[in-house]
Scaffold this motif. Structure first.
Motif, PDB file in Angstrom:
ATOM      1  N   VAL A 143      24.790  -1.815  42.550  1.00  0.00           N
ATOM      2  CA  VAL A 143      23.827  -0.912  41.925  1.00  0.00           C
ATOM      3  C   VAL A 143      24.445  -0.226  40.710  1.00  0.00           C
ATOM      4  O   VAL A 143      23.781   0.002  39.690  1.00  0.00           O
ATOM      5  CB  VAL A 143      23.329   0.127  42.946  1.00  0.00           C
ATOM      6  CG1 VAL A 143      22.392   1.135  42.286  1.00  0.00           C
ATOM      7  CG2 VAL A 143      22.620  -0.563  44.105  1.00  0.00           C
ATOM      8  N   ASP A 147      23.219  -0.414  34.916  1.00  0.00           N
ATOM      9  CA  ASP A 147      23.187   0.228  33.600  1.00  0.00           C
ATOM     10  C   ASP A 147      23.937  -0.623  32.577  1.00  0.00           C
ATOM     11  O   ASP A 147      23.464  -0.829  31.449  1.00  0.00           O
ATOM     12  CB  ASP A 147      23.808   1.621  33.666  1.00  0.00           C
ATOM     13  CG  ASP A 147      23.018   2.579  34.542  1.00  0.00           C
ATOM     14  OD1 ASP A 147      21.840   2.287  34.821  1.00  0.00           O
ATOM     15  OD2 ASP A 147      23.580   3.607  34.938  1.00  0.00           O
ATOM     16  N   ARG A 179      17.272   1.732  40.482  1.00  0.00           N
ATOM     17  CA  ARG A 179      18.236   2.031  39.415  1.00  0.00           C
ATOM     18  C   ARG A 179      17.826   1.359  38.102  1.00  0.00           C
ATOM     19  O   ARG A 179      17.980   1.935  37.026  1.00  0.00           O
ATOM     20  CB  ARG A 179      19.625   1.547  39.843  1.00  0.00           C
ATOM     21  CG  ARG A 179      20.732   1.858  38.846  1.00  0.00           C
ATOM     22  CD  ARG A 179      20.947   3.365  38.687  1.00  0.00           C
ATOM     23  NE  ARG A 179      22.131   3.657  37.917  1.00  0.00           N
ATOM     24  CZ  ARG A 179      23.313   3.999  38.442  1.00  0.00           C
ATOM     25  NH1 ARG A 179      23.445   4.090  39.772  1.00  0.00           N
ATOM     26  NH2 ARG A 179      24.352   4.267  37.681  1.00  0.00           N
ATOM     27  N   SER A 180      17.268   0.178  38.206  1.00  0.00           N
ATOM     28  CA  SER A 180      16.871  -0.545  37.000  1.00  0.00           C
ATOM     29  C   SER A 180      15.730   0.151  36.274  1.00  0.00           C
ATOM     30  O   SER A 180      15.719   0.186  35.042  1.00  0.00           O
ATOM     31  CB  SER A 180      16.453  -1.969  37.356  1.00  0.00           C
ATOM     32  OG  SER A 180      15.929  -2.625  36.235  1.00  0.00           O
TER      33      SER A 180
END
Length: 253
Positions: A143, A147, A179-180
């Motif tokens: 995860v 980013d 998270r995306s």
């Protein structure tokens, strides 16, 4: 034939194939996209030949419907400079031949994303979609790298959530989706079964990836070079069942 989802729908069905026959079966049975590779069962997938790429593109009806795995050898994902250059050359040639996307992955010696290699391969792709494959599943915290992958320009991530079977990594896959936040498409793959698809759609994924393979039934000896008898083919019934499950899950959202 069951129709594939329209472009405005969020979740697409991707089928891993090894030849033009598999691509034709996949599309006729409702796939939106194929990932082309070779030696899938034996190695997890390697770069296919140029002739196979051409044949699958001809069978696909659209370059955007074909992503090609570019992986120069089996084993781990730490590549030396010569291998990085080879992948770049293969990516460039595959895109030149008309593929709409490539699938790559690399780690450095410390087990982190090899950002230098990925930048080089994205540059070689010249605007074609780039998917980061299941090399991400070897990381202790996949995860945390979303980013970085988004900033590099990765379009899509293929992941089992770090599990042998994707459904067992569902919690991590959902965390990747969160998270995306739409910057990178999250696509579960790895041991996916038709019955798992509803849970993946509920988790918010952008696509689902299956191999949909069955044994060919050919038991002719492989010859003096060795290797197992027979080979795998794409099963139209599995693809059609996956299409129906995906369509139903989308309708229930």
């Amino acid at each position: 034939m069951t129709s594939p989802v329209q472009l405005e729908d969020a979740v697409q069905l991707e089928i891993a194939v090894q030849d033009a026959a598999g691509a034709r079966i996949a599309f006729a049975s409702g796939a939106d996209r194929v990932e082309l590779c070779q030696a899938l069962a034996e190695t997890g997938g390697l770069t296919p030949s140029a002739g196979t790429v051409d044949a699958v593109l001809e069978a696909s009806g659209g370059a955007e419907r074909v992503a090609v795995l570019v992986r120069p050898r089996p084993g781990g994902f730490v590549y030396d400079p010569a291998e990085v250059a080879l992948v770049a050359a293969d990516v460039r040639e595959i895109v030149r031949r008309g593929a709409g996307g490539v699938v790559v992955g690399a780690l450095d010696a410390e087990g982190r994303i090899d950002s230098e290699a990925i930048r080089r391969w994205i540059d070689a792709a010249q605007g074609a979609e780039v998917t980061y494959h299941r090399a991400i599943d070897t990381l202790s915290d996949p995860v945390a790298v979303i980013d970085e992958l988004a900033e590099l320009g990765i379009r899509r991530v293929l992941t089992s959530g770090g599990a042998t079977r994707s459904i067992d990594g569902l919690q991590n896959i959902a965390a990747l989706v969160g998270r995306s936040a739409g910057r990178v498409q999250i696509m579960p793959g790895g041991g996916v079964r038709v019955g798992d698809i509803g849970d993946f759609v509920a988790a918010g994924v952008d696509a689902v990836h299956l191999s949909a393979r069955r044994p060919s039934g050919d038991q002719a000896p492989s010859g003096p070079g060795g290797g197992a008898a027979g080979f795998d083919t794409t099963d139209p019934e599995i693809v059609a069942a996956a299409r129906a499950a995906l369509t139903g899950a989308i309708a229930r959202r």
